[in-house]
Design an enzyme around this catalytic site. Structure first.
Site, PDB file in Angstrom:
ATOM      1  CB  SER A  27     -29.646 -11.233  16.330  1.00  9.89           C
ATOM      2  OG  SER A  27     -30.222 -10.010  16.709  1.00  9.89           O
ATOM      3  CG  ASN A  28     -27.701  -6.357  15.110  1.00  5.91           C
ATOM      4  OD1 ASN A  28     -27.977  -5.627  16.043  1.00  5.91           O
ATOM      5  ND2 ASN A  28     -28.479  -6.467  14.045  1.00  5.91           N
ATOM      6  N   PRO A  29     -25.682  -7.128  18.182  1.00  3.61           N
ATOM      7  CG  PRO A  29     -23.482  -6.708  18.815  1.00  3.61           C
ATOM      8  CD  PRO A  29     -24.330  -6.906  17.632  1.00  3.61           C
TER       9      PRO A  29
ATOM     10  CB  ALA B 295     -28.976  -2.866  14.300  1.00  2.94           C
TER      11      ALA B 295
END
Ligand code: CTP
Length: 399
Positions: free
Chosen positions: A213-215, A279
């Protein structure tokens, strides 16, 4: 209906100022967010601390007060932009006169001049004053200038006389406030338009307990959705796994993976406006294990497949009249990379996000965004909420 609405409550120096504290509570009970500005003479009737404690926000009295550590002498501009409605209750004859003649000698009157939201004036004074030719004339002028006026009620007044001049029932003020906000929304540049907004990260599961995933916090996307609601849009928000409570007036659906988001976007690809702020992961594991992978049996590499570029897919099928807005997360060559994404993905606008800057990026409440169009570029800086509204105004509210 007032839930999530941003309201500035202006309190002026009349005896009904004490009722404003109850009014504030009623707005809060209805779920509205309140900021209070008082005239200096209002503070002689009720202390500013009362309103500050009730609203859980500093109360603004002077433009140049300097009494708050983070004091910002341009706050009348920011407040004016922040609010859905500015309500002045009670409004004295003196403040009414200043409003009509453009006076701006305190925070309340300066904010009146700066505000872009509707303003509701509740004139409240003794009967003789209310009926004086000057006040009658000023009320007429205020109405002609586009201010909303809620007439006072007849009843027992502070002078001991019975006349017209009392602050109306609080429920009536709330009802008027709600009506004005909704009518204003219906006049917004996105009124009658279907707006699809995606926000937050995707999760690409490797097994039931591990994912790529990403932040992304989803804050910017949700701010875009909020701003679209404010400008009258019929908004559908597709939200990744983030903890943000969206405005109740938008339809919200949740997604998890890029593939899941893609399926949901396809159903709403005919929207008038699409804002791809999510995102989205560019890669997903080639295989997903149904059981937790044990480290003894795990391979030390993961095979990945590319996900569909949803924005590009939308750009290739863009119907006439649709406005497609993408985002670009970059750590270098921001503007060039964003320009390339604009062309490659056939978007109308790219909001380029500089992840390298301080006070900007995934988790932050503030941001710097370069809005890149086919013929123009503009930079916006501020809180994500402010920027979102400014971007949509720039795109849709041009004269
Ligand atoms: N996007 C998308 N589908 C993907 C990846 C990205 O729709 N699979 C969208 C994002 O929502 C955003 C825009 O494309 O609006 C740009 O995303 P970004 O991550 O900045 O760029 P990428 O296109 O993924 O390219 P790169 O990672 O190489 O910069």
């Amino acid at each position: 209906m007032l839930s999530g609405k941003r309201i500035i409550l202006g309190v002026t120096g009349g005896i009904a100022a004490y009722k404003s504290a109850y009014l504030l509570r009623e707005f809060q009970k209805a779920g509205a967010e309140i900021r209070v500005t008082m005239t200096p003479s209002a503070t002689r009737f009720v202390g500013s601390e009362t309103f500050s404690a009730l609203s859980r926000n500093p109360v603004a009295v002077d433009v140049f007060s300097g009494d708050q550590p983070d004091d910002d002498w341009t706050k009348h501009i920011h407040w004016g932009e922040w609010a859905d409605l500015f309500i002045i209750a009670p409004c004295t004859a003196n403040t009414l006169s200043k409003i009509v003649h453009g006076g701006s000698d305190n925070m309340l009157t300066a904010t009146v001049l700066a505000a872009r939201c509707p303003i509701l004036i509740c004139p409240t004074m003794d009967g003789e004053m209310y009926e004086s030719p000057a006040v009658s004339d000023n009320l007429k002028k205020a109405a002609q200038m586009g201010y909303h006026i809620l007439e006072p009620e007849t009843g027992y007044l502070a002078s001991g006389l019975e006349a017209k001049g009392r602050l109306p029932e609080l429920s009536e003020i709330l009802h008027q406030a709600d009506e004005i906000i909704e009518k204003n929304r219906a006049k917004g540049p996105l009124s009658g338009k279907k707006v699809l907004v995606t926000a937050g990260p995707t999760r690409e599961y490797i097994d039931p307990v591990r994912f790529i995933s990403n932040p992304s916090s989803g804050k910017m996307g949700v701010a875009m959705a909020d701003a679209a609601v404010r400008l009258g849009g019929e908004v559908r928000l597709l939200k990744g796994p983030v903890h943000i409570k969206p405005d109740e007036r938008m339809n919200t659906e949740s997604f998890m993976s890029a593939a899941d988001l893609f399926e949901k976007v396809k159903h709403h690809a005919d929207a008038d406006v699409i804002i791809m702020a999510a995102a989205v992961s560019d890669f997903t594991p080639a295989e997903r294990s149904d059981q937790k992978v044990k480290k003894e049996s795990a391979s030390d590499t993961i095979s990945l497949n590319k996900t569909t570029d949803i924005l590009q897919w939308l750009g290739e099928r863009k119907p006439g009249g649709q406005t497609l807005i993408g985002f670009a997360m970059e750590t270098e060559n921001l503007k060039q990379n964003a320009q390339k994404k604009l062309q490659d993905k056939n978007s109308d606008w790219i909001c380029a996000n500089d992840l390298g800057g301080k006070d900007a990026g995934f988790e932050s409440d503030s941001n710097t965004i370069h809005l890149i169009g086919k013929e123009s570029q503009k930079t916006f800086q501020g809180t994500k909420k402010q920027i979102a509204l400014q971007i949509l105004r720039e795109i849709f509210q041009k004269p």
